[in-house]
Design an enzyme around this catalytic site. Structure first.
Site, PDB file in Angstrom:
ATOM      1  CD  GLU A  39       2.424  14.264  -3.525  1.00 15.97           C
ATOM      2  OE1 GLU A  39       2.305  13.308  -4.371  1.00 15.97           O
ATOM      3  OE2 GLU A  39       2.666  14.513  -2.333  1.00 15.97           O
ATOM      4  CE  LYS A  60       1.855   2.836  -1.267  1.00  8.64           C
ATOM      5  NZ  LYS A  60       1.301   3.996  -0.771  1.00  8.64           N
ATOM      6  CD  GLU A  85      -0.877  12.712  -5.883  1.00  7.41           C
ATOM      7  OE1 GLU A  85      -0.161  13.134  -6.834  1.00  7.41           O
ATOM      8  OE2 GLU A  85      -0.187  12.868  -4.963  1.00  7.41           O
ATOM      9  CB  SER A  86      -3.229   9.220  -0.382  1.00  6.30           C
ATOM     10  OG  SER A  86      -2.101   9.603  -1.130  1.00  6.30           O
ATOM     11  CG  ASN A 106      -0.474  13.029  -0.859  1.00  6.95           C
ATOM     12  OD1 ASN A 106      -1.463  11.997  -0.764  1.00  6.95           O
ATOM     13  ND2 ASN A 106       0.556  12.731  -0.579  1.00  6.95           N
ATOM     14  CE  LYS A 128       3.510   9.139  -5.801  1.00  8.16           C
ATOM     15  NZ  LYS A 128       2.974   8.084  -5.069  1.00  8.16           N
ATOM     16  CD  GLU A 135       2.055   4.802  -5.285  1.00 13.33           C
ATOM     17  OE1 GLU A 135       1.988   5.912  -6.077  1.00 13.33           O
ATOM     18  OE2 GLU A 135       2.008   4.822  -4.099  1.00 13.33           O
TER      19      GLU A 135
HETATM   20  O1  LIG Z   1      -1.629   3.865  -0.962  1.00 15.25           O
HETATM   21  P1  LIG Z   1      -2.403   5.080  -1.354  1.00 15.25           P
HETATM   22  O2  LIG Z   1      -3.141   5.477   0.090  1.00 15.25           O
HETATM   23  O3  LIG Z   1      -3.546   4.804  -2.364  1.00 15.25           O
HETATM   24  O4  LIG Z   1      -1.756   6.355  -1.827  1.00 15.25           O
HETATM   25  C1  LIG Z   1      -0.910   6.112  -3.134  1.00 15.25           C
HETATM   26  C2  LIG Z   1      -0.147   7.344  -3.497  1.00 15.25           C
HETATM   27  O5  LIG Z   1      -1.085   8.447  -3.377  1.00 15.25           O
HETATM   28  C3  LIG Z   1       0.841   7.729  -2.153  1.00 15.25           C
HETATM   29  O6  LIG Z   1       1.603   6.459  -2.329  1.00 15.25           O
HETATM   30  C4  LIG Z   1       1.543   8.835  -2.475  1.00 15.25           C
HETATM   31  C5  LIG Z   1       1.299   9.963  -2.854  1.00 15.25           C
HETATM   32  N1  LIG Z   1       2.434  10.831  -2.772  1.00 15.25           N
HETATM   33  C6  LIG Z   1       3.392  10.270  -2.469  1.00 15.25           C
HETATM   34  C7  LIG Z   1       4.792  10.662  -2.290  1.00 15.25           C
HETATM   35  C8  LIG Z   1       5.562  10.196  -2.180  1.00 15.25           C
HETATM   36  C9  LIG Z   1       5.617   8.777  -1.970  1.00 15.25           C
HETATM   37  C10 LIG Z   1       4.068   8.209  -1.960  1.00 15.25           C
HETATM   38  C11 LIG Z   1       3.132   8.955  -2.343  1.00 15.25           C
END
Ligand SMILES: O=P(O)(O)OC[C@@H](O)[C@@H](O)c1c[nH]c2ccccc12
Length: 406
Positions: free
Chosen positions: A302, A192, A360-361, A324, A253, A190
């Site tokens: 998601e 970001k 995710e995340s 997520n 995104k 990502e």
């Molecule tokens: O930075 P992380 O914790 O690795 O997460 C990435 C991504 O999953 C996260 O930015 C995200 C997952 N779903 C979203 C929806 C909107 C904005 C952002 C996200």
């Protein structure tokens, strides 16, 4: 484009709605609510599963009548009929969403304070015009933003631009190929700069430089934040990465609340988009999946909890589901969420349907990767842990505990 002819009705219907919208400003506030209808018209199903069935069936009948006269897109009666129904359908909007367990309200009940009015935990529960959580706040702002953008960039101009757009890259194919090549879940890395939960992640942020470093490190696909207000992203970043010769397929995104955004994303170089089940009721998901298919976008749908997963597993045509680990209402991150949602019958159904799951995340270490891989994911979406590293290529190496670039 391949799917265009077969989707003639939906395409015409869609243009018709947008024409009605753009040519008649007075119908704008009502128009937004009509988005529930097209999906019922396109696939002729979906609306019957709600508790408000009988009222809806009336709407569906009226809608069907409208659809049958779409043969002549210039027909004024269709536009009038649609307009007259919009208000009634809109009135069902939150009711419909609530029957699916959706807590996020798409727009404020009346005029909103769209600005921040203090920590969520100190607000009264019944402050109707105050967003209840960050996701709701983002969605309300996004609605205003998109409404303004749609006035500047018409759907017709976007459709025209699509005629000369580059063919989309195969997002799912890239993830599968990476999994086969490395034995690890395919990485969606990502791009970001910042997030509402973590603040600025990379001060000296050059999106193209980060994207190239990710590609060099072995990322299968990239995810590019385009929301400006909360993530300091923009569509120029997506375009710049696309034009810089990066080969990885790109996920836009964004917080999608309107089908117009799908067309826009595609014209800006996206190969895939994110559809958030906490925001979009089933009819919207179905409708947007059809538009995605029509214009060559891959949809990453998601989910965060069991209810959202079950809703999405009941919808046909979903190929990619992201779990997520971050709750977008509270920011709490827990990677065991991925495991929880893949256990038992749900995991079984996902395998039967041949759906690729993206974890995710909150993934930081090789142990985290092993944990979600063991749970059944074939892909991962990672931002913070790699974007924060001075050299994101090295960040990927550390994340996997191994060089996955060749
Ligand atoms: O930075 P992380 O914790 O690795 O997460 C990435 C991504 O999953 C996260 O930015 C995200 C997952 N779903 C979203 C929806 C909107 C904005 C952002 C996200």
């Amino acid at each position: 484009m391949a799917g265009l002819a077969s989707s003639k009705i939906s395409s015409d219907f869609h243009s018709l709605l947008y024409t009605s919208y753009t040519q008649n400003p007075s119908s704008r506030s009502k128009f937004r609510k009509s988005i529930y209808f097209p999906s019922a018209l396109i696939d002729g199903q979906g609306a019957t599963s709600y508790s408000v069935r009988s009222r809806q069936m009336n709407h569906v009948k009226c809608g069907m009548k409208a659809a049958s006269s779409i043969v002549d897109p210039s027909s004024v009666s269709v536009v009038d009929e649609l307009k007259s129904k919009e208000w009634e359908i809109g009135a069902l909007k939150d009711e419909l969403a609530a029957t699916q367990g959706i807590r996020i309200r798409r727009q404020p009940p009346t005029d909103p304070p769209l600005h921040y009015v203090g920590p969520f935990e100190f607000r009264l529960q019944n402050e109707e015009n105050t967003p209840r959580n960050i996701l709701e706040e983002i969605v309300w702002n996004k609605h205003v933003e998109v409404t303004q953008m749609k006035e500047k960039v018409t759907i017709d101009s976007l459709k025209k631009a699509l005629e000369s757009a580059h063919p989309p890259r195969h997002f799912i194919g890239a993830l599968k190929a990476s999994y086969l090549r490395t034995g690890f879940p395919g990485l969606i890395a990502e791009v970001k700069k910042a997030s509402p939960s973590r603040g600025v992640l990379r001060e000296d942020f050059d999106p193209v430089e980060v994207a190239k470093a990710y590609e060099k490190g072995g990322a299968a696909c990239l995810s590019v934040l385009t929301d400006a207000k909360y993530f300091q992203g923009c569509f120029e970043n997506l375009e710049a990465i696309r034009n810089a010769g990066v080969q990885c397929p790109l996920l836009c995104k964004e917080f999608i609340v309107d089908a117009w955004q799908l067309y826009y994303a595609r014209t800006k170089g996206a190969d895939a988009v994110l559809l958030i089940a906490a925001v979009l009721p089933d009819l919207d998901i179905k409708y947007m999946l059809k538009i995605c298919k029509m214009i060559g976008l891959t949809a990453l749908v998601e989910v965060h909890d069991e209810n959202e997963m079950d809703r999405m597993l009941a919808i046909d045509g979903i190929q990619l589901i992201g779990i997520n680990n971050r709750n977008l209402e509270t920011f709490k991150v827990d990677i065991s969420n991925t495991k929880k949602l893949l256990e038992g019958e749900r995991g079984e159904k996902i395998r039967q349907k041949d759906i690729i799951v993206v974890g995710e995340s909150g993934l930081f270490t090789p142990a985290d990767i092993a944990y979600v891989q063991e749970a059944g994911v074939k892909a991962i979406l990672v931002g913070e842990s790699i974007v924060k590293q001075k050299d994101p290529t090295q960040g990927i190496r550390q994340l996997f505990g191994k060089d996955i670039s060749s």
